[in-house]
Structure formats: structure tokens, C-alpha cells
Design a protein around this motif. Structure first.
Motif, PDB file in Angstrom:
ATOM      1  N   GLU A 241     -90.268  35.794 -80.397  1.00  0.00           N
ATOM      2  CA  GLU A 241     -90.952  34.950 -81.385  1.00  0.00           C
ATOM      3  C   GLU A 241     -90.088  33.896 -82.070  1.00  0.00           C
ATOM      4  O   GLU A 241     -90.619  32.999 -82.717  1.00  0.00           O
ATOM      5  N   LYS A 242     -88.765  34.021 -81.958  1.00  0.00           N
ATOM      6  CA  LYS A 242     -87.952  33.123 -82.787  1.00  0.00           C
ATOM      7  C   LYS A 242     -86.945  32.274 -82.004  1.00  0.00           C
ATOM      8  O   LYS A 242     -86.672  31.147 -82.384  1.00  0.00           O
ATOM      9  N   LEU A 243     -86.417  32.847 -80.948  1.00  0.00           N
ATOM     10  CA  LEU A 243     -85.289  32.185 -80.271  1.00  0.00           C
ATOM     11  C   LEU A 243     -85.627  30.759 -79.822  1.00  0.00           C
ATOM     12  O   LEU A 243     -84.772  29.874 -79.869  1.00  0.00           O
ATOM     13  N   TYR A 257     -85.996  32.390 -89.083  1.00  0.00           N
ATOM     14  CA  TYR A 257     -85.736  32.208 -87.653  1.00  0.00           C
ATOM     15  C   TYR A 257     -84.380  32.734 -87.216  1.00  0.00           C
ATOM     16  O   TYR A 257     -83.942  32.502 -86.113  1.00  0.00           O
ATOM     17  N   GLN A 258     -83.715  33.483 -88.092  1.00  0.00           N
ATOM     18  CA  GLN A 258     -82.479  34.161 -87.670  1.00  0.00           C
ATOM     19  C   GLN A 258     -82.882  35.468 -86.994  1.00  0.00           C
ATOM     20  O   GLN A 258     -84.032  35.916 -87.103  1.00  0.00           O
ATOM     21  N   SER A 259     -81.915  36.092 -86.353  1.00  0.00           N
ATOM     22  CA  SER A 259     -82.247  37.323 -85.609  1.00  0.00           C
ATOM     23  C   SER A 259     -82.368  38.550 -86.505  1.00  0.00           C
ATOM     24  O   SER A 259     -82.966  39.549 -86.118  1.00  0.00           O
ATOM     25  N   ASN A 260     -81.770  38.500 -87.697  1.00  0.00           N
ATOM     26  CA  ASN A 260     -81.716  39.672 -88.597  1.00  0.00           C
ATOM     27  C   ASN A 260     -80.964  40.845 -87.974  1.00  0.00           C
ATOM     28  O   ASN A 260     -81.205  42.006 -88.320  1.00  0.00           O
ATOM     29  N   LEU A 261     -80.061  40.533 -87.080  1.00  0.00           N
ATOM     30  CA  LEU A 261     -79.322  41.620 -86.412  1.00  0.00           C
ATOM     31  C   LEU A 261     -78.015  41.991 -87.120  1.00  0.00           C
ATOM     32  O   LEU A 261     -77.384  42.991 -86.763  1.00  0.00           O
ATOM     33  N   GLU A 278     -79.861  40.899 -72.714  1.00  0.00           N
ATOM     34  CA  GLU A 278     -81.317  40.889 -72.948  1.00  0.00           C
ATOM     35  C   GLU A 278     -81.825  39.457 -73.053  1.00  0.00           C
ATOM     36  O   GLU A 278     -82.882  39.117 -72.531  1.00  0.00           O
ATOM     37  N   ILE A 279     -81.057  38.613 -73.730  1.00  0.00           N
ATOM     38  CA  ILE A 279     -81.468  37.216 -73.882  1.00  0.00           C
ATOM     39  C   ILE A 279     -81.458  36.508 -72.530  1.00  0.00           C
ATOM     40  O   ILE A 279     -82.386  35.766 -72.183  1.00  0.00           O
ATOM     41  N   SER A 292     -76.849  27.737 -79.047  1.00  0.00           N
ATOM     42  CA  SER A 292     -76.671  27.762 -80.504  1.00  0.00           C
ATOM     43  C   SER A 292     -76.517  29.206 -81.008  1.00  0.00           C
ATOM     44  O   SER A 292     -75.649  29.503 -81.835  1.00  0.00           O
ATOM     45  N   PHE A 293     -77.329  30.112 -80.469  1.00  0.00           N
ATOM     46  CA  PHE A 293     -77.253  31.517 -80.908  1.00  0.00           C
ATOM     47  C   PHE A 293     -75.927  32.155 -80.467  1.00  0.00           C
ATOM     48  O   PHE A 293     -75.262  32.841 -81.247  1.00  0.00           O
TER      49      PHE A 293
END
Ligand code: FAD
Length: 458
Positions: A241-243, A257-261, A278-279, A292-293
Motif C-alpha cells: 500500500e505504500k512503497l 508513507y513510511q514503513s513503520n519498521l 520481500e521487496i 529511495s527506501f
């Protein structure tokens, strides 16, 4: 075990295995997970090769200076999740409450330990414990670099001053280290053995919290729950939903929109290598959002580890670059429009509603948005009469309230606000040549009142 797995492992001493030892001991402390855990898999391999049962040992204590119920609850949830999954593989997992430092407990068991496996730590106290165990245990002690993509020693042997200097060194190695992990089947099912520890077998985190004498004033988060299952859920939401809009929106505190990880990475509930794999199942490495991530997850996160490892004063004002300290000292006596006490700051009682919202987000959820962390810390510099004091206040609040606090990222992030990894800017009051951030900047970039509304609704 392939070469890239072995490159994560170092011996901390030259001692031979204690052949009369009864078990292989993995002291789980920083990587609270079953999946993608190199230290665990290596321990299973040793147990299989030498036909000694494996014990995963996870002691808990209540005298660590930052102990509070917010992060202990998250941590114990992670431990219970790992225990369940590791026991399902037939391996003994022991939770024990110790009234002496855990390393002393391990030293007391010295004669029973065939060999010891530790995770690599980057902070001073973590490294000290590994060193003591390496020197004093009468058997081989291994250390596994378990929570980075590229092992620290492979990347660089010195402090890297900028993201741009460490980036090529990491990027050159990425293909080699973003690989699936080798998993081993434990040949000895040790979970039914009695290894003579005072095991605790409560099922719920609350039961452990009840027997710990820790600060109960910092309430647990209702937004983040610990453990690898929760980490996987957060990762799925992020990928699905965000990446796809990460690059554009990650810095905007109005959105999520951050991963919250970060809390999960901090407690080792998820491996960064697994996140990358996984990504890459869904996205190409060339995708601009992935780039960017990965720049945050790998380059900045591993720069922070390099910083804590090679800069002995990573959590002190004295650890910032010489130019930054000089310019801040030259402006130390500049007039401040506002000076706040630590209590005013802690209780979000300043004149600035945006800053107060950021502080409240951290108090309520245990995680402040990345962009607001920069603004928050810059303002602490502006509103404190001494930059050294400002550094200590920022560390104190960050470590007390953030679920991801007490982490190399926190010390590197605070140090960045004081000029580390950054360049000099044109000179101005209080900050000298250190980068400044303003309320006007927030208003220009974002619909920042919506952020205040969002926090008020929490
Ligand atoms: P995402 O944007 O989804 O990033 C994914 C991961 O990349 C993060 O979980 C984190 O591990 C890493 N990452 C992202 N930004 C940075 C960064 N700037 N430096 C290093 N790694 C990064 N991070 C912490 O983990 N713990 C802290 O205590 C902490 N304190 C900070 C204090 C200040 C003053 C500043 C400026 C930054 C701090 N950060 C800290 C870095 C960053 O703000 C957080 O890592 C990020 O907001 C975590 O949210 P996320 O996982 O949703 O991030």
C-alpha cells in the motif's frame, strides 16, 4: 553454509571448544526472531556437527537504566513470538529473570557450555559484554553480524563521514549479501531437556511485566506490538500500500508513507536482508521508490552502525565534527528567544504547536515521524542555553519514549542535527554554520496543520 553467511561470523577468542560442555548456547539479545536469523542457524549447525543440544538463552533483567514498561512490553512480545517459533523447530528456548548481569549468569554456567554464540552489537555496552564473554568464558565464543545487510567489517574499517562515502562501499557488495538464508534442520530435539536454568514459562507479556521492577510511567503503545509476526504484517502493508509512493511522500508527516519498521528492526524482530528480498519479489531494484527506501534502510542505517562502532563518543556532543562544535561554541552565548526546561519539553509545553505535536506523537505512539524528528531536535538546540545540554536532552527524550530508541540510528540522527554527515551552511545565530530548520519551512513544504490535527486525534 555459503561464503556470504560465513563472512558474518567472527571468533572472539582463540580458545578451543569445551569438549566436556553439555550444550551449545546461543545468547539471544539483539535479534529477537526465528526467521532469517544467521546466529540461530549457525548455532543449529554447530549443534548438529558436534552432536550437542542447542539452548537459546534469553535472560531478562530490570536494572538496565532505560527500563520502562513501554519498550519492555514490546520486547517481551518479541521474545515470546521467537520462543514459540523456535520451540516449534524442536529447540530449547529459555527465558530466565536474572538479578545479576546476564553475562555473569553465562560465566557461572561456563563448565556446561560447549561453545557460545553472540550477536554483534554496535553500542559501547553491547560490545563490552561480548568482549568480557570472549575473554572470560573457557570455550570458543563466536559473534555473528546478524542485523545488517553488509557486515560492518566488510564495508569499512574506519568512521565514514558521509552517506556518499559509505554508499559505494555498501552498494558494491549488495548483490552478494541480499541472498536467501541457509536454514538447518536441528538433529537433536532439545526442547524437552532440562538444562538446569530457572525458566519462566508465562504465556503473556503482562505476566513478565508484573514481576519486573521497571518504570511504569511511560505507557505501552497502542499502535505498535512486538514480534516477528507483527513485523511481517507491517512489511506487507508497506509493500502493498505504500512503497509505490514512498519517494514522494515518505517525508510528509501529514501522511503515513513510511514503513513503520524501525521498532521491529531495533529489536531484531525482522532482518533487513529479508525486507530487501520481500521487496525485490514485487519490485525491481531500479524502481525509484525501492532505491529511495534502500537508501534509508541500508545506507543510512548502516552508516549509523559504522558511526556507533568507530566513533567512541557517538552518543555525546563531543562526538560531532570539529567544524560543527567550533561554530556552535562560537554562538553559545547568542540570545535565545525561548529557553525551555527539560520538563517543558517532555510535557510538550512550548509556544510552537508543530513541535508540541511531534513530541505528543512520540509520547502517545512511541514513534515520531522522521521529518518531525529533525525539526524536533533542531528546535531543542535553538531553545536550550548550551548545545551540549541540548544533545543530552535529545538523547534522553529519544531513548525514553521512542520504541526504536537506544539504537545507533537515534545517536546518528541526533548527531546529524548537530552537523554530523552534513555540510556547513551560511552562518546564523545560535546554529552558526549548522543547518537550521524553521516553522516557515514546515508550512511551505506541507499542510502542516493537518499533522497537528492528526496527532490530536490519536
Ligand atoms: P522508513 O522511512 O520506512 O525507513 C526504513 C528504515 O530505514 C527505518 O526503519 C530505519 O531503520 C532506516 N532509516 C530510515 N531513516 C533513517 C535515518 N535517517 N538514519 C538511519 N536509518 C534510517 N531511527 C531509529 O531507528 N531509532 C531512533 O531512535 C531514531 N532517532 C532519530 C532521532 C533524530 C533526531 C533523527 C533526525 C532521526 C532518528 N531516527 C531514528 C532515524 C529515522 O527518523 C527513523 O529511522 C525513521 O523515522 C523510522 O521510521 P520508519 O521505519 O517508518 O522509516
Amino acid at each position: 553454509m555459503n561464503k556470504y553467511f560465513s563472512l558474518r561470523i567472527e571468533k572472539l577468542n582463540e580458545k578451543s571448544f569445551n569438549l566436556s560442555g553439555l550444550y551449545v548456547l546461543y545468547y539471544m539479545r539483539l535479534s529477537l526472531r526465528e526467521d532469517f536469523n544467521y546466529a540461530l542457524e549457525f548455532s543449529i549447525k554447530l549443534s548438529n556437527d558436534y552432536k550437542k543440544p542447542l539452548v537459546v538463552y534469553c535472560p531478562i533483567t530490570d536494572y538496565y537504566k532505560f527500563s520502562n514498561i513501554r519498550y519492555y512490553k514490546f520486547m517481551i512480545e518479541g521474545i515470546l513470538n521467537a520462543k514459540k517459533l523456535i520451540e516449534e523447530r524442536g529447540i530449547k528456548f529459555i527465558i530466565e529473570k536474572t538479578n545479576i548481569p546476564p553475562y555473569k549468569k553465562i560465566l557461572e554456567k561456563s563448565k556446561d557450555i560447549f561453545c557460545l554464540i553472540l550477536e554483534k552489537g554496535y553500542l559501547k555496552y553491547q560490545r563490552k559484554i561480548n568482549k568480557i564473554l570472549g575473554e572470560n568464558l573457557n570455550t570458543t565464543v563466536f559473534e555473528v553480524d546478524n542485523d545488517v545487510v553488509v557486515p560492518l567489517k566488510i564495508v569499512s574499517h574506519k568512521q565514514e563521514p558521509y552517506a556518499r562515502t559509505i554508499r559505494p562501499k555498501i552498494n558494491n557488495k549488495l548483490d552478494e549479501f541480499i541472498k536467501p538464508i541457509t536454514k538447518f534442520e536441528p538433529l537433536i530435539k532439545s526442547n524437552k531437556y532440562d538444562f538446569q536454568f530457572s525458566e519462566l514459562n508465562y504465556k503473556k507479556a503482562e505476566d513478565y511485566l508484573n514481576i519486573l521492577n521497571i518504570d511504569k510511567s511511560v505507557k505501552p503503545s497502542n499502535y505498535f506490538f512486538g514480534g516477528e509476526n507483527e513485523a511481517e504484517k507491517k512489511l506487507k502493508v508497506f509493500i502493498n500500500e505504500k512503497l509505490h509512493r514512498y519517494k514522494e511522500l515518505r517525508s510528509n508527516p501529514v501522511f503515513d508513507y513510511q514503513s513503520n519498521l524501525s521498532p521491529y528492526l531495533h529489536f531484531g524482530n525482522i532482518s533487513p536482508v529479508k525486507i530487501c528480498l520481500e521487496i525485490l519479489k514485487n519490485y525491481s531494484y531500479e524502481d525509484e521508490n525501492v532505491k529511495s527506501f534502500f537508501n534509508e534502510l541500508i545506507i543510512w542505517r548502516e552508516l549509523a552502525r559504522n558511526f556507533s562502532y568507530y566513533n567512541a563518543r557517538y552518543n555525546e556532543y563531543e562526538g560531532i565534527p570539529i567544524w560543527a562544535k567550533k561554530t556552535l561554541e562560537e554562538h553559545k552565548n547568542d540570545k535565545r528567544d525561548y529557553i525551555y526546561s527539560i520538563e517543558d519539553l517532555e510535557n510538550a509545553k512550548t509556544h510552537d504547536k508543530y513541535w508540541n505535536a511531534a513530541q505528543l506523537e512520540m509520547l502517545k505512539t512511541g514513534k515520531m515521524h522522521n521529518y518531525m524528528r529533525m525539526y524536533w531536535c533542531k528546535k531543542i538546540i535553538e531553545w536550550t542555553d548550551d548545545p551540549k545540554k541540548a544533545f543530552d536532552i535529545a538523547c534522553y527524550l529519544n531513548d525514553k519514549y521512542e520504541l526504536d530508541g537506544r539504537d545507533p540510528n537515534g545517536y546518528a540522527g541526533i548527531s546529524w542535527c548537530f552537523g554530523s554527515f552534513d555540510r556547513p551552511f551560511s552562518e546564523r545565530k545560535i546554529f552558526g554554520k549548522v543547518r537550521y530548520m524553521s516553522e516557515e519551512g514546515l508550512k511551505r513544504k506541507f499542510d502542516i496543520d493537518k499533522y497537528v490535527e492528526k496527532v490530536n486525534k490519536l
